[in-house]
Design a protein around this motif. Sequence first.
Motif, PDB file in Angstrom:
ATOM      1  N   PRO A   1       3.805   7.402  -6.227  1.00 19.27           N
ATOM      2  CA  PRO A   1       4.135   6.861  -4.901  1.00 19.27           C
ATOM      3  C   PRO A   1       5.427   7.488  -4.386  1.00 19.27           C
ATOM      4  CG  PRO A   1       3.754   5.110  -6.520  1.00 19.27           C
ATOM      5  CD  PRO A   1       3.901   6.384  -7.278  1.00 19.27           C
ATOM      6  N   ILE A   2       5.501   7.678  -3.112  1.00 14.97           N
ATOM      7  CA  ILE A   2       6.721   8.213  -2.502  1.00 14.97           C
ATOM      8  C   ILE A   2       7.346   7.155  -1.608  1.00 14.97           C
ATOM      9  CG2 ILE A   2       5.914  10.607  -2.583  1.00 14.97           C
ATOM     10  CD1 ILE A   2       5.232  10.329   0.425  1.00 14.97           C
ATOM     11  N   GLY A   3       8.632   7.351  -1.305  1.00 22.16           N
ATOM     12  CA  GLY A   3       9.309   6.501  -0.351  1.00 22.16           C
ATOM     13  C   GLY A   3       8.918   6.895   1.069  1.00 22.16           C
TER      14      GLY A   3
ATOM     15  N   GLN B   1       0.818  -1.209   0.000  1.00 20.85           N
ATOM     16  CA  GLN B   1       0.000   0.000   0.000  1.00 20.85           C
ATOM     17  C   GLN B   1       0.858   1.267   0.000  1.00 20.85           C
ATOM     18  OE1 GLN B   1      -2.349   0.872   3.572  1.00 20.85           O
ATOM     19  NE2 GLN B   1      -4.098   1.271   2.241  1.00 20.85           N
ATOM     20  N   PRO B   2       0.817   2.029  -1.090  1.00 18.69           N
ATOM     21  CA  PRO B   2       1.662   3.221  -1.168  1.00 18.69           C
ATOM     22  C   PRO B   2       0.970   4.472  -0.652  1.00 18.69           C
ATOM     23  CG  PRO B   2       0.610   2.857  -3.274  1.00 18.69           C
ATOM     24  CD  PRO B   2       0.121   1.758  -2.354  1.00 18.69           C
ATOM     25  N   VAL B   3       1.780   5.433  -0.291  1.00 10.62           N
ATOM     26  CA  VAL B   3       1.315   6.801  -0.067  1.00 10.62           C
ATOM     27  C   VAL B   3       1.704   7.584  -1.308  1.00 10.62           C
ATOM     28  CG1 VAL B   3       1.615   8.899   1.311  1.00 10.62           C
ATOM     29  CG2 VAL B   3       1.461   6.662   2.438  1.00 10.62           C
TER      30      VAL B   3
ATOM     31  N   ASN C   1      -5.902  17.714  -8.079  1.00 10.63           N
ATOM     32  CA  ASN C   1      -5.712  18.662  -6.982  1.00 10.63           C
ATOM     33  C   ASN C   1      -4.239  18.811  -6.623  1.00 10.63           C
ATOM     34  OD1 ASN C   1      -8.589  19.333  -5.741  1.00 10.63           O
ATOM     35  ND2 ASN C   1      -8.601  17.165  -6.310  1.00 10.63           N
ATOM     36  N   ASP C   2      -3.688  20.010  -6.822  1.00  9.88           N
ATOM     37  CA  ASP C   2      -2.329  20.290  -6.385  1.00  9.88           C
ATOM     38  C   ASP C   2      -2.260  20.207  -4.860  1.00  9.88           C
ATOM     39  OD1 ASP C   2      -1.516  20.681  -8.967  1.00  9.88           O
ATOM     40  OD2 ASP C   2      -1.501  22.885  -8.848  1.00  9.88           O
ATOM     41  N   GLY C   3      -1.108  19.774  -4.368  1.00 11.82           N
ATOM     42  CA  GLY C   3      -0.904  19.720  -2.917  1.00 11.82           C
ATOM     43  C   GLY C   3      -1.544  18.536  -2.245  1.00 11.82           C
ATOM     44  N   ALA C   4      -1.935  17.524  -3.028  1.00 19.84           N
ATOM     45  CA  ALA C   4      -2.672  16.403  -2.456  1.00 19.84           C
ATOM     46  C   ALA C   4      -1.757  15.299  -1.960  1.00 19.84           C
ATOM     47  CB  ALA C   4      -3.638  15.829  -3.493  1.00 19.84           C
ATOM     48  N   ILE C   5      -2.250  14.566  -0.971  1.00 19.19           N
ATOM     49  CA  ILE C   5      -1.618  13.337  -0.493  1.00 19.19           C
ATOM     50  C   ILE C   5      -2.738  12.326  -0.260  1.00 19.19           C
ATOM     51  CG2 ILE C   5      -1.725  13.997   1.957  1.00 19.19           C
ATOM     52  CD1 ILE C   5       0.974  12.528   2.336  1.00 19.19           C
TER      53      ILE C   5
ATOM     54  N   ILE D   1       3.743  18.389  -6.104  1.00 18.82           N
ATOM     55  CA  ILE D   1       4.474  18.174  -4.858  1.00 18.82           C
ATOM     56  C   ILE D   1       5.671  17.263  -5.104  1.00 18.82           C
ATOM     57  CG2 ILE D   1       4.328  17.194  -2.535  1.00 18.82           C
ATOM     58  CD1 ILE D   1       2.901  19.910  -2.946  1.00 18.82           C
ATOM     59  N   TYR D   2       5.470  16.219  -5.885  1.00 20.68           N
ATOM     60  CA  TYR D   2       6.571  15.314  -6.217  1.00 20.68           C
ATOM     61  C   TYR D   2       7.660  16.071  -6.968  1.00 20.68           C
ATOM     62  CZ  TYR D   2       8.784  10.866  -7.465  1.00 20.68           C
ATOM     63  OH  TYR D   2       9.663   9.819  -7.595  1.00 20.68           O
ATOM     64  N   ASP D   3       7.257  16.882  -7.947  1.00 15.50           N
ATOM     65  CA  ASP D   3       8.229  17.648  -8.742  1.00 15.50           C
ATOM     66  C   ASP D   3       8.934  18.705  -7.916  1.00 15.50           C
ATOM     67  OD1 ASP D   3       7.480  16.131 -10.919  1.00 15.50           O
ATOM     68  OD2 ASP D   3       6.149  17.658 -11.757  1.00 15.50           O
ATOM     69  N   ALA D   4       8.316  19.127  -6.818  1.00 17.42           N
ATOM     70  CA  ALA D   4       8.938  20.116  -5.932  1.00 17.42           C
ATOM     71  C   ALA D   4       9.949  19.477  -4.988  1.00 17.42           C
ATOM     72  CB  ALA D   4       7.874  20.850  -5.132  1.00 17.42           C
ATOM     73  N   GLY D   5      10.111  18.161  -5.061  1.00 17.74           N
ATOM     74  CA  GLY D   5      11.151  17.492  -4.283  1.00 17.74           C
ATOM     75  C   GLY D   5      10.676  16.634  -3.133  1.00 17.74           C
ATOM     76  N   VAL D   6       9.360  16.546  -2.912  1.00 19.08           N
ATOM     77  CA  VAL D   6       8.862  15.698  -1.827  1.00 19.08           C
ATOM     78  C   VAL D   6       8.662  14.291  -2.398  1.00 19.08           C
ATOM     79  CG1 VAL D   6       7.114  15.355  -0.055  1.00 19.08           C
ATOM     80  CG2 VAL D   6       7.735  17.681  -0.764  1.00 19.08           C
ATOM     81  N   THR D   7       9.751  13.549  -2.443  1.00 16.96           N
ATOM     82  CA  THR D   7       9.717  12.188  -2.994  1.00 16.96           C
ATOM     83  C   THR D   7       9.779  11.140  -1.887  1.00 16.96           C
ATOM     84  OG1 THR D   7      12.122  12.176  -3.270  1.00 16.96           O
ATOM     85  CG2 THR D   7      10.786  12.936  -5.149  1.00 16.96           C
ATOM     86  N   GLN D   8       9.914  11.600  -0.650  1.00 15.82           N
ATOM     87  CA  GLN D   8       9.879  10.681   0.481  1.00 15.82           C
ATOM     88  C   GLN D   8       9.491  11.435   1.747  1.00 15.82           C
ATOM     89  OE1 GLN D   8      14.231   9.677   0.271  1.00 15.82           O
ATOM     90  NE2 GLN D   8      14.195  10.137   2.464  1.00 15.82           N
ATOM     91  N   LEU D   9       8.881  10.710   2.668  1.00 14.21           N
ATOM     92  CA  LEU D   9       8.525  11.237   3.975  1.00 14.21           C
ATOM     93  C   LEU D   9       8.883  10.183   5.011  1.00 14.21           C
ATOM     94  CD1 LEU D   9       4.938  12.646   3.207  1.00 14.21           C
ATOM     95  CD2 LEU D   9       6.989  14.024   3.626  1.00 14.21           C
ATOM     96  N   THR D  10       8.937  10.588   6.254  1.00 12.09           N
ATOM     97  CA  THR D  10       9.098   9.604   7.320  1.00 12.09           C
ATOM     98  C   THR D  10       7.716   9.108   7.742  1.00 12.09           C
ATOM     99  OG1 THR D  10       8.949  11.184   9.143  1.00 12.09           O
ATOM    100  CG2 THR D  10      11.132  10.852   8.138  1.00 12.09           C
TER     101      THR D  10
END
Length: 397
Positions: free
Chosen positions: A307-309, A201-203, A289-293, A209-218
């Motif tokens: 998907p992000i790490g 199951q990915p987030v 929607n921009d800014g979505a998770i 947001i991905y292109d802005a550099g948020v490719t992973q979260l804790t």
Amino acid sequence: MTADTGNSGVSRRKFLVTSGVVGAAGLAGCSNAANDGSGGSGDDSDSSGGSEDTATDAPEESGGSSPQPVTAEGSSTVYPIANSGSSYWNSNPPSDDGEYWGENSEGSVPGWDELASNGADGMRLADYFASLYGFEPTEQFATPPFSTRVGLSHSGTGCEAVVDGLVDIGNSSGPITAELDWSESEADERVVDHVLGRDGQPVVVSSNIYDAGVTQLTGEEVRGIYQGDITNWSEVGGPDQPIYVIGRAEGSGTDTSFRLNMLGSADAEMDVDTRFGQNQQVAQAVQQNDGAIAYMALAFTGPEVQPIGIDFDGTLYEPDRDAENTIFDSAYPLNRDLHQYTTITEETPSGTDRREGAFMNMFLTTFGQEVFVESNNYIPLPTADIESELAKLPDQS
């Protein structure tokens, strides 16, 4: 020989498709899974281990001698696997097809050599798997020994429908204990849990947001977002933009699993901006929607739904099969089983009859794992798990 259908002319689970209980997408066959899986890890296991109690014979259609359709209902996460399998089954393609079943001069389906060595050569798809459980082949295109129908709703709906006897199989991406608030002992007494495959199951986040550099979260950051403690992407290294938090509908297996695995409880409080009933709707909302998770099933991710790490306690799980630790690993904390539940009754003490066993057995082969599980971007079962799942099925004829 034709399967003995017993004395009762009525299914132990009444098929009520005319009243709509199978769901809005009740009839399977609207799509075929792409046959482009590569190297599934499940072995071809056409020789069933068999369950301790042999299931009762397949029920008849009311007033006739043909077995009733196998009906399934529930999870939109399990739906791509079950529905594509149902489409293949109902088509009953010949063994010289090569693309959907069997082989020809241009190629063959995954695992065909093992299937052919077990008697599949010269037989149509549904004819072959049904014959393993004593059903007579029809030898006709689009005319399997019995048909299959898969409905699309939610995991909780599927679990309720199978327990209430409305369908044969309840599809769920969350455990029935969490979906119906059962104890483990109650589940063991009332249903059999069949696992088709797994979902890492990915987030996911929107493209901006991905292109802005948020490719992973804790993991802590994801929990903070979904519990309302983190509300702007700038707090986690992204742009100065409010976070648009998307959740799945309460009662969906995806929501149940996310709360269990990420937030610690199926009843954990969440702070979301909106919820959607199906994975398809979540994917569309993330794209628009921009800014979505969001959290969702792997099968519905893509270039516009990234998907992000996620770093859990110093271990980064990446959405890359070649990474050291990936969201496709069983160790990934959001990894979950994809379930099909059948009910234990006096007529079927093993919980699974021969129709259901024939249909499920198809998924527990190299062919099924690659074509229906892996090709839908899910995770094939390892050999040991396939053997355990086969042992839950009725003895083959």
